[in-house]
Design a protein around this motif. Structure first.
Motif, short mmCIF file in Angstrom:
data_model
loop_
_atom_site.label_atom_id
_atom_site.label_comp_id
_atom_site.label_asym_id
_atom_site.label_seq_id
_atom_site.Cartn_x
_atom_site.Cartn_y
_atom_site.Cartn_z
N GLY A 194 0.80 -1.22 0.00
CA GLY A 194 0.00 0.00 0.00
C GLY A 194 0.83 1.27 0.00
O GLY A 194 0.41 2.29 -0.56
N GLY A 195 1.99 1.25 0.62
CA GLY A 195 2.83 2.46 0.70
C GLY A 195 4.13 2.33 -0.03
O GLY A 195 5.09 3.04 0.27
N ARG A 196 4.20 1.42 -1.00
CA ARG A 196 5.45 1.19 -1.73
C ARG A 196 5.87 2.42 -2.53
O ARG A 196 7.03 2.83 -2.49
N ALA A 197 4.93 3.02 -3.24
CA ALA A 197 5.28 4.19 -4.07
C ALA A 197 5.69 5.36 -3.19
O ALA A 197 6.65 6.10 -3.51
N ALA A 198 4.98 5.58 -2.06
CA ALA A 198 5.33 6.69 -1.18
C ALA A 198 6.70 6.49 -0.55
O ALA A 198 7.50 7.44 -0.45
N ALA A 199 7.01 5.28 -0.09
CA ALA A 199 8.31 5.02 0.53
C ALA A 199 9.44 5.18 -0.49
O ALA A 199 10.49 5.77 -0.19
N THR A 200 9.22 4.69 -1.70
CA THR A 200 10.26 4.82 -2.73
C THR A 200 10.44 6.27 -3.13
O THR A 200 11.58 6.74 -3.33
N GLY A 201 9.35 7.01 -3.27
CA GLY A 201 9.47 8.43 -3.62
C GLY A 201 10.15 9.22 -2.52
O GLY A 201 10.96 10.13 -2.80
N LEU A 202 9.82 8.92 -1.24
CA LEU A 202 10.47 9.62 -0.13
C LEU A 202 11.97 9.32 -0.11
O LEU A 202 12.80 10.21 0.12
N ALA A 203 12.34 8.07 -0.37
CA ALA A 203 13.76 7.71 -0.42
C ALA A 203 14.46 8.41 -1.59
O ALA A 203 15.62 8.84 -1.46
N ALA A 204 13.78 8.54 -2.72
CA ALA A 204 14.38 9.24 -3.86
C ALA A 204 14.62 10.71 -3.54
O ALA A 204 15.66 11.28 -3.93
N LEU A 205 13.69 11.34 -2.82
CA LEU A 205 13.89 12.74 -2.45
C LEU A 205 15.06 12.89 -1.48
O LEU A 205 15.87 13.82 -1.60
N MET A 206 15.15 12.00 -0.49
CA MET A 206 16.28 12.06 0.44
C MET A 206 17.60 11.86 -0.27
O MET A 206 18.60 12.55 -0.01
N TRP A 207 17.62 10.90 -1.20
CA TRP A 207 18.85 10.64 -1.95
C TRP A 207 19.22 11.82 -2.83
O TRP A 207 20.40 12.16 -2.99
N ALA A 208 18.20 12.51 -3.40
CA ALA A 208 18.47 13.68 -4.23
C ALA A 208 19.02 14.83 -3.40
O ALA A 208 19.94 15.55 -3.83
N LEU A 209 18.49 15.01 -2.20
CA LEU A 209 19.02 16.07 -1.33
C LEU A 209 20.46 15.77 -0.91
O LEU A 209 21.30 16.68 -0.87
N ALA A 210 20.73 14.52 -0.59
CA ALA A 210 22.11 14.18 -0.23
C ALA A 210 23.05 14.27 -1.43
O ALA A 210 24.25 14.52 -1.27
N SER A 211 22.51 14.09 -2.64
CA SER A 211 23.35 14.18 -3.84
C SER A 211 23.82 15.60 -4.10
O SER A 211 24.76 15.80 -4.88
N ILE A 212 23.17 16.59 -3.47
CA ILE A 212 23.66 17.97 -3.62
C ILE A 212 25.09 18.07 -3.10
O ILE A 212 25.92 18.80 -3.65
N PHE A 213 25.39 17.34 -2.05
CA PHE A 213 26.75 17.36 -1.49
C PHE A 213 27.64 16.31 -2.15
O PHE A 213 28.83 16.57 -2.40
N ALA A 214 27.08 15.13 -2.44
CA ALA A 214 27.91 14.07 -3.02
C ALA A 214 28.31 14.38 -4.46
O ALA A 214 29.42 14.00 -4.89
N LEU A 215 27.44 15.04 -5.21
CA LEU A 215 27.73 15.36 -6.62
C LEU A 215 28.00 16.84 -6.80
O LEU A 215 27.64 17.44 -7.81
N ARG A 216 28.62 17.44 -5.82
CA ARG A 216 28.90 18.88 -5.85
C ARG A 216 29.83 19.21 -7.01
O ARG A 216 30.89 18.63 -7.17
N GLY A 217 29.41 20.17 -7.83
CA GLY A 217 30.22 20.61 -8.96
C GLY A 217 30.06 19.79 -10.21
O GLY A 217 30.63 20.15 -11.25
N LEU A 218 29.29 18.71 -10.17
CA LEU A 218 29.11 17.88 -11.36
C LEU A 218 28.08 18.53 -12.27
O LEU A 218 27.02 18.97 -11.83
N THR A 219 28.38 18.63 -13.55
CA THR A 219 27.48 19.25 -14.51
C THR A 219 27.38 18.36 -15.74
O THR A 219 28.34 17.67 -16.12
N LEU A 220 26.20 18.35 -16.34
CA LEU A 220 25.96 17.58 -17.56
C LEU A 220 26.07 18.46 -18.80
O LEU A 220 25.83 17.99 -19.91
N ARG A 221 26.38 19.71 -18.61
CA ARG A 221 26.50 20.63 -19.75
C ARG A 221 27.81 20.36 -20.47
O ARG A 221 28.88 20.30 -19.85
N PRO A 222 27.78 20.19 -21.77
CA PRO A 222 29.03 19.92 -22.49
C PRO A 222 29.96 21.12 -22.45
O PRO A 222 29.52 22.28 -22.49
N ILE A 223 31.21 20.85 -22.34
CA ILE A 223 32.23 21.90 -22.30
C ILE A 223 32.72 22.16 -23.72
O ILE A 223 33.19 21.26 -24.42
#
Length: 263
Positions: A194-223
């Motif tokens: 019943g709460g699979r989608a909510a738990a997975t979405g909440l985990a994705a948001l937490m992982w995205a917030l932590a990725s601000i620090f883990a992927l600091r300075g990473l850009t997908l824009r071509p140089i």
């Protein structure tokens, strides 16, 4: 050479110390002549003293060490290079051995944490952490490893990926991405239906917030580098015309004048 101040009969008067130095060394005692130990020790002492004199073995090695401070690596003696390489390799081996002991102690400490902490799934972190614990416990039942060890390894991977990614390490960032994808997959399979989608979405948001620090300075824009090349080919078109003019034929008196000048 030490001399006295007053000459005698027009000749230099040597001092007592000078005469004492010219005396031959006394012979060894009779009791020492029959014992090979003192004679061997005397030869070793003489060899040691001779090696430190100019041109001796130890004297030359000391000069090479003294000159190595101001010389380049290619100018240093081979035995000094070998000693430095051996010391550096030994230091690296000791550091790797110490790092292995520290990592082993860390894993053992994390494995000692019981896997039932926060197992009720209450709170935001429990909503994300509880499915991971349940999934690892189910998988550990089919493996020869404790659930606590799997959970400790999962925590350590996330910590290393977060810290290493913050400092820009490419391998740590790859580990962080795999850690996030694996965590989302485990939460999706182990969370209640019943709460699979909510738990997975909440985990994705937490992982995205932590990725601000883990992927600091990473850009997908071509140089794109707009710097012009240093060496531009230059084209200078030139037109070359080749015309063949017939040589004039000497006639009459001019021909005679040319022969007369050649003579």
């Amino acid at each position: 050479m030490t001399h006295n101040d007053k000459p005698i009969n027009g000749q230099d008067n040597p001092s007592f110390l000078n005469l004492l130095n010219q005396l031959p060394p006394p012979p060894p005692a009779p009791e020492l002549q029959s014992k090979p130990g003192p004679r061997r020790l005397a030869r070793l002492r003489a060899a040691w003293k001779e090696s430190w004199e100019g041109g001796g073995f130890l004297y030359q090695r000391w000069e090479e060490v003294f000159q190595a401070r101001h010389a380049s690596w290619h100018e240093v003696a081979n035995w000094i290079k070998a000693a430095a390489l051996f010391g550096g390799i030994s230091l690296i081996v000791l550091m790797l051995d110490a790092a292995g002991d520290i990592a082993s102690a860390t894993l053992k400490g994390l494995s000692a944490v019981p896997a039932t902490n926060g197992g009720d799934g209450s709170g935001l972190w429990g909503t994300v952490d509880h499915p991971v614990r349940v999934f690892l416990a189910d998988q550990a039942a089919h493996l020869s490893v404790a659930p606590a060890a799997l959970y400790a390894f999962w925590q350590l991977t996330g910590l290393v990926g977060l810290v290493g990614g913050f400092f820009g390490n490419a391998g740590a960032r790859i580990a962080w991405l795999l850690f996030g994808i694996g965590s989302l997959a485990m939460i999706w399979f182990a969370a209640p239906a019943g709460g699979r989608a909510a738990a997975t979405g909440l985990a994705a948001l937490m992982w995205a917030l932590a990725s601000i620090f883990a992927l600091r300075g990473l850009t997908l824009r071509p140089i794109v580098h707009n710097h012009p090349p240093q060496f531009m080919p230059q084209f200078n078109p030139t037109l070359h015309l080749h015309a063949t003019l017939p040589a004039p034929t000497p006639t009459g008196g001019d021909f005679d004048d040319v022969h007369r000048l050649q003579r």
